[in-house]
Design a protein around this motif. Structure first.
Motif, mmCIF file in Angstrom:
data_model
loop_
_atom_site.group_PDB
_atom_site.id
_atom_site.type_symbol
_atom_site.label_atom_id
_atom_site.label_comp_id
_atom_site.label_asym_id
_atom_site.label_seq_id
_atom_site.Cartn_x
_atom_site.Cartn_y
_atom_site.Cartn_z
ATOM 1 N N ILE A 1 100.985 9.311 2.109
ATOM 2 C CA ILE A 1 101.845 10.158 1.279
ATOM 3 C C ILE A 1 101.070 11.391 0.822
ATOM 4 O O ILE A 1 101.595 12.512 0.827
ATOM 5 C CB ILE A 1 102.407 9.365 0.092
ATOM 6 C CG1 ILE A 1 103.358 8.295 0.607
ATOM 7 C CG2 ILE A 1 103.103 10.283 -0.910
ATOM 8 C CD1 ILE A 1 103.800 7.293 -0.429
ATOM 9 N N ASN A 2 99.812 11.205 0.455
ATOM 10 C CA ASN A 2 98.979 12.344 0.052
ATOM 11 C C ASN A 2 98.800 13.340 1.189
ATOM 12 O O ASN A 2 98.757 14.552 0.960
ATOM 13 C CB ASN A 2 97.612 11.862 -0.434
ATOM 14 C CG ASN A 2 97.542 11.777 -1.932
ATOM 15 O OD1 ASN A 2 98.327 12.376 -2.640
ATOM 16 N ND2 ASN A 2 96.589 11.026 -2.427
ATOM 17 N N ALA A 3 98.656 12.855 2.411
ATOM 18 C CA ALA A 3 98.490 13.750 3.560
ATOM 19 C C ALA A 3 99.732 14.627 3.742
ATOM 20 O O ALA A 3 99.622 15.835 3.970
ATOM 21 C CB ALA A 3 98.217 12.942 4.829
ATOM 22 N N VAL A 4 100.912 14.033 3.606
ATOM 23 C CA VAL A 4 102.157 14.798 3.716
ATOM 24 C C VAL A 4 102.261 15.795 2.557
ATOM 25 O O VAL A 4 102.603 16.968 2.757
ATOM 26 C CB VAL A 4 103.381 13.862 3.753
ATOM 27 C CG1 VAL A 4 104.683 14.654 3.667
ATOM 28 C CG2 VAL A 4 103.351 13.011 5.017
ATOM 29 N N ALA A 5 101.945 15.347 1.351
ATOM 30 C CA ALA A 5 101.995 16.231 0.184
ATOM 31 C C ALA A 5 101.025 17.401 0.345
ATOM 32 O O ALA A 5 101.361 18.547 0.022
ATOM 33 C CB ALA A 5 101.680 15.455 -1.091
ATOM 34 N N PHE A 6 99.834 17.124 0.864
ATOM 35 C CA PHE A 6 98.847 18.185 1.073
ATOM 36 C C PHE A 6 99.369 19.204 2.087
ATOM 37 O O PHE A 6 99.256 20.414 1.880
ATOM 38 C CB PHE A 6 97.514 17.602 1.550
ATOM 39 C CG PHE A 6 96.459 18.651 1.767
ATOM 40 C CD1 PHE A 6 95.767 19.184 0.702
ATOM 41 C CD2 PHE A 6 96.171 19.119 3.039
ATOM 42 C CE1 PHE A 6 94.798 20.163 0.885
ATOM 43 C CE2 PHE A 6 95.214 20.098 3.240
ATOM 44 C CZ PHE A 6 94.524 20.615 2.162
#
Length: 67
Positions: free
Chosen positions: A43-48
């Motif tokens: 999820i963090n990768a997508v948010a980044f």
């Protein structure tokens, strides 16, 4: 192994360990902590990625002087 790949892998291990530890401390469940430790970085990768795109658009607007 190139340094940048080694640093990325060690950071990933650090991130997963911290995520798992915090989730386990809060839930007391190995299964739930493991799930959180795996899902959260995705999820963090997508948010980044979306964050970077927003900054790129803001930069384009600023260069074009568009509000």
């Amino acid at each position: 192994m190139p340094t940048d790949i080694a640093k990325t892998l060690t950071y990933l291990i650090l991130h997963l360990t911290i995520g798992f530890s915090v989730a386990y401390a809060l839930t007391g469940s190995l299964a739930l902590a493991g799930g959180i430790a795996i899902i959260e970085p995705c999820i963090n990768a997508v948010a980044f990625f979306l964050h970077e795109k927003a900054w790129q658009r803001a930069g384009i607007r600023q260069r074009l002087h568009i509000a």
